[in-house]
Design a protein around this motif. Structure first.
Motif, mmCIF file in Angstrom:
data_model
loop_
_atom_site.group_PDB
_atom_site.id
_atom_site.type_symbol
_atom_site.label_atom_id
_atom_site.label_comp_id
_atom_site.label_asym_id
_atom_site.label_seq_id
_atom_site.Cartn_x
_atom_site.Cartn_y
_atom_site.Cartn_z
ATOM 1 N N VAL A 1 30.998 47.807 10.280
ATOM 2 C CA VAL A 1 30.976 46.690 11.225
ATOM 3 C C VAL A 1 32.348 46.566 11.861
ATOM 4 O O VAL A 1 33.367 46.545 11.162
ATOM 5 N N LYS A 2 32.353 46.505 13.182
ATOM 6 C CA LYS A 2 33.589 46.260 13.931
ATOM 7 C C LYS A 2 33.409 44.991 14.748
ATOM 8 O O LYS A 2 32.398 44.827 15.423
ATOM 9 N N LEU A 3 34.359 44.075 14.675
ATOM 10 C CA LEU A 3 34.351 42.893 15.514
ATOM 11 C C LEU A 3 35.753 42.634 16.022
ATOM 12 O O LEU A 3 36.731 43.144 15.473
ATOM 13 N N SER A 4 35.858 41.850 17.083
ATOM 14 C CA SER A 4 37.168 41.497 17.619
ATOM 15 C C SER A 4 37.664 40.217 16.970
ATOM 16 O O SER A 4 36.895 39.481 16.334
ATOM 17 N N ASP A 5 38.943 39.929 17.155
ATOM 18 C CA ASP A 5 39.484 38.668 16.632
ATOM 19 C C ASP A 5 38.815 37.477 17.315
ATOM 20 O O ASP A 5 38.580 36.438 16.690
ATOM 21 N N VAL A 6 38.449 37.641 18.595
ATOM 22 C CA VAL A 6 37.750 36.567 19.313
ATOM 23 C C VAL A 6 36.358 36.360 18.726
ATOM 24 O O VAL A 6 35.902 35.220 18.550
ATOM 25 N N ASP A 7 35.650 37.451 18.407
ATOM 26 C CA ASP A 7 34.361 37.337 17.719
ATOM 27 C C ASP A 7 34.513 36.560 16.419
ATOM 28 O O ASP A 7 33.712 35.669 16.106
ATOM 29 N N GLY A 8 35.532 36.918 15.649
ATOM 30 C CA GLY A 8 35.757 36.282 14.360
ATOM 31 C C GLY A 8 35.986 34.786 14.480
ATOM 32 O O GLY A 8 35.471 33.996 13.676
ATOM 33 N N GLN A 9 36.741 34.380 15.513
ATOM 34 C CA GLN A 9 37.016 32.958 15.711
ATOM 35 C C GLN A 9 35.751 32.187 16.059
ATOM 36 O O GLN A 9 35.563 31.048 15.632
ATOM 37 N N TRP A 10 34.858 32.804 16.850
ATOM 38 C CA TRP A 10 33.608 32.125 17.229
ATOM 39 C C TRP A 10 32.644 32.068 16.053
ATOM 40 O O TRP A 10 32.010 31.038 15.802
ATOM 41 N N LEU A 11 32.532 33.171 15.324
ATOM 42 C CA LEU A 11 31.588 33.229 14.216
ATOM 43 C C LEU A 11 32.004 32.334 13.055
ATOM 44 O O LEU A 11 31.169 31.658 12.451
ATOM 45 N N TYR A 12 33.300 32.336 12.751
ATOM 46 C CA TYR A 12 33.785 31.646 11.555
ATOM 47 C C TYR A 12 35.021 30.807 11.893
ATOM 48 O O TYR A 12 36.146 31.165 11.529
ATOM 49 N N PRO A 13 34.832 29.696 12.601
ATOM 50 C CA PRO A 13 35.958 28.850 13.009
ATOM 51 C C PRO A 13 36.780 28.413 11.798
ATOM 52 O O PRO A 13 36.235 28.022 10.768
ATOM 53 N N GLY A 14 38.081 28.485 11.947
ATOM 54 C CA GLY A 14 38.974 28.034 10.883
ATOM 55 C C GLY A 14 39.345 29.093 9.879
ATOM 56 O O GLY A 14 40.284 28.912 9.094
ATOM 57 N N MET A 15 38.642 30.217 9.863
ATOM 58 C CA MET A 15 38.988 31.300 8.938
ATOM 59 C C MET A 15 40.108 32.158 9.516
ATOM 60 O O MET A 15 40.150 32.428 10.716
ATOM 61 N N SER B 1 28.058 47.115 26.297
ATOM 62 C CA SER B 1 28.743 47.649 25.120
ATOM 63 C C SER B 1 28.052 48.873 24.531
ATOM 64 O O SER B 1 28.696 49.907 24.316
ATOM 65 N N PRO B 2 26.740 48.839 24.251
ATOM 66 C CA PRO B 2 26.113 50.036 23.683
ATOM 67 C C PRO B 2 26.177 51.243 24.623
ATOM 68 O O PRO B 2 26.361 52.378 24.176
ATOM 69 N N LEU B 3 25.989 50.989 25.934
ATOM 70 C CA LEU B 3 26.112 52.093 26.890
ATOM 71 C C LEU B 3 27.496 52.717 26.813
ATOM 72 O O LEU B 3 27.643 53.950 26.792
ATOM 73 N N ASN B 4 28.524 51.889 26.769
ATOM 74 C CA ASN B 4 29.888 52.414 26.711
ATOM 75 C C ASN B 4 30.127 53.230 25.444
ATOM 76 O O ASN B 4 30.809 54.260 25.473
ATOM 77 N N SER C 1 25.897 51.479 12.090
ATOM 78 C CA SER C 1 27.095 50.753 12.525
ATOM 79 C C SER C 1 26.722 49.676 13.534
ATOM 80 O O SER C 1 25.730 49.797 14.266
ATOM 81 N N TYR C 2 27.549 48.623 13.567
ATOM 82 C CA TYR C 2 27.226 47.437 14.367
ATOM 83 C C TYR C 2 28.504 46.781 14.878
ATOM 84 O O TYR C 2 29.495 46.663 14.157
ATOM 85 N N ASP C 3 28.455 46.356 16.148
ATOM 86 C CA ASP C 3 29.551 45.622 16.776
ATOM 87 C C ASP C 3 28.968 44.374 17.435
ATOM 88 O O ASP C 3 28.281 44.483 18.457
ATOM 89 N N PRO C 4 29.200 43.173 16.877
ATOM 90 C CA PRO C 4 28.632 41.958 17.467
ATOM 91 C C PRO C 4 28.984 41.768 18.944
ATOM 92 O O PRO C 4 28.153 41.310 19.721
ATOM 93 N N ASN C 5 30.217 42.075 19.328
ATOM 94 C CA ASN C 5 30.671 41.998 20.725
ATOM 95 C C ASN C 5 30.058 40.791 21.435
ATOM 96 O O ASN C 5 29.317 40.906 22.401
#
Length: 301
Positions: free
Chosen positions: A170-184, A24-27, A140-144
């Motif tokens: 901060v940029k995250l994907s919807d999949v990141d969001g589901q893993w980080l904060y289940p149920g939100m 991700s950082p390389l890209n 800037s940060y992307d958990p990816n």
């Protein structure tokens, strides 16, 4: 154009018999360099065949690899499997020990993300770089996320939220969001992320575009039309396009850095830039972010 420091992993994505430079950082580094920025890349890769491929890829894009990034160890590898919907799934063999980032004002932007930001020894170095960064530098940060690599969920979440706290964007994907904060729900995730400190919190939603939150204002932007080949590097191209859009408007970058309300039109334009970059990337095989000529043509049409 801006001088930018990018920190994080370099690896190859192996799809079948073909290896594509990735991480991700390389890209993001390549994406921003292709869009005309001066990139200093803090990373690690070897001197083996894969490492030589990465070095050539970075050189062709105009990315400057910081001294100490090329080591005697083997280059990290991600094995990629594509599902029936052309979505990529990864298995990793990764290690990263990146050079130290100077604590000065030479970089207008510091960016990091993904695996190297929370595995050690690279993770602590990245935290140190963010904590010691000049006040004039945007961060800037992307958990990816790569959940298969997470051994201790609580420790990973703690590190991720620390980096969010230290970031302006901060940029995250919807999949990141589901893993980080289940149920939100997505907006709940963005509101939580924004409460940690970032002035701009963005969530990508694949073909549905993106959501963003800045100074309490919500943005919901549709994806740009495209012909999907695969999704490898899509989120990273979104990130480089987003940062390009932020830096293209100095008043927007300053507002985000200072935590004050930015013009809505400027935020939405940066999100459009991000979605255009992602659309151009998924129309090609592998992580292949656009060059400035194709990008400029697309955003002006």
């Amino acid at each position: 154009m801006s001088r930018i420091s990018v920190m994080g992993e370099s690896l190859v994505d192996v799809v079948g018999e073909t290896a594509h430079p990735g991480g991700s950082p390389l890209n993001v580094a390549v994406g921003l360099a292709r869009l005309g920025h001066d990139i200093q890349f803090y990373t690690e890769f070897g001197q083996d065949t894969y490492g030589t491929q990465i070095a050539e890829h970075l050189d062709q894009a105009g990315v400057h690899v910081v001294e100490g990034s090329v080591t005697e160890r083997s280059t990290s590898v991600a094995q990629v499997e594509m599902d029936e919907h052309s979505n990529a799934h990864y298995t990793f063999d990764i290690h990263q020990q990146i050079p130290a980032v100077p604590a000065d004002d030479s970089s207008e932007l510091l960016h990091t993300g993904s695996i190297a930001a929370w595995i050690e020894p690279s993770g602590q170095g990245i935290v140190d770089a963010f904590q010691n960064a000049s006040e004039s530098s945007l961060r800037s940060y992307d958990p990816n996320l790569r959940p298969d690599l997470v051994e201790d969920r609580n420790s990973a979440l703690q590190r991720i939220e620390l980096l969010m706290t230290l970031s302006h964007v901060v940029k995250l994907s919807d999949v990141d969001g589901q893993w980080l904060y289940p149920g939100m729900e997505p907006w709940e995730v963005l509101e939580h992320v924004a409460s940690l400190g970032p002035a701009l919190a963005v969530m990508t939603q694949g073909g549905d575009g993106c959501l963003a939150l800045s100074s309490g204002r919500r943005f919901d932007v549709d994806a740009s039309p495209t012909n999907l080949v695969d999704t490898i590097g899509a989120g990273d191209a979104f990130m480089s396009g987003l940062l390009f859009g932020v830096l293209a408007k100095p008043e927007l970058a300053q507002a985000l850095r200072n935590g004050v309300t930015a013009e809505s039109e400027d935020v939405e334009e940066a999100l459009r830039h991000a979605l255009t970059s992602a659309a151009l990337t998924v129309a090609q095989a592998g992580a292949n972010p656009p060059w400035i000529e194709d990008f400029s043509l697309a955003i002006n049409n």
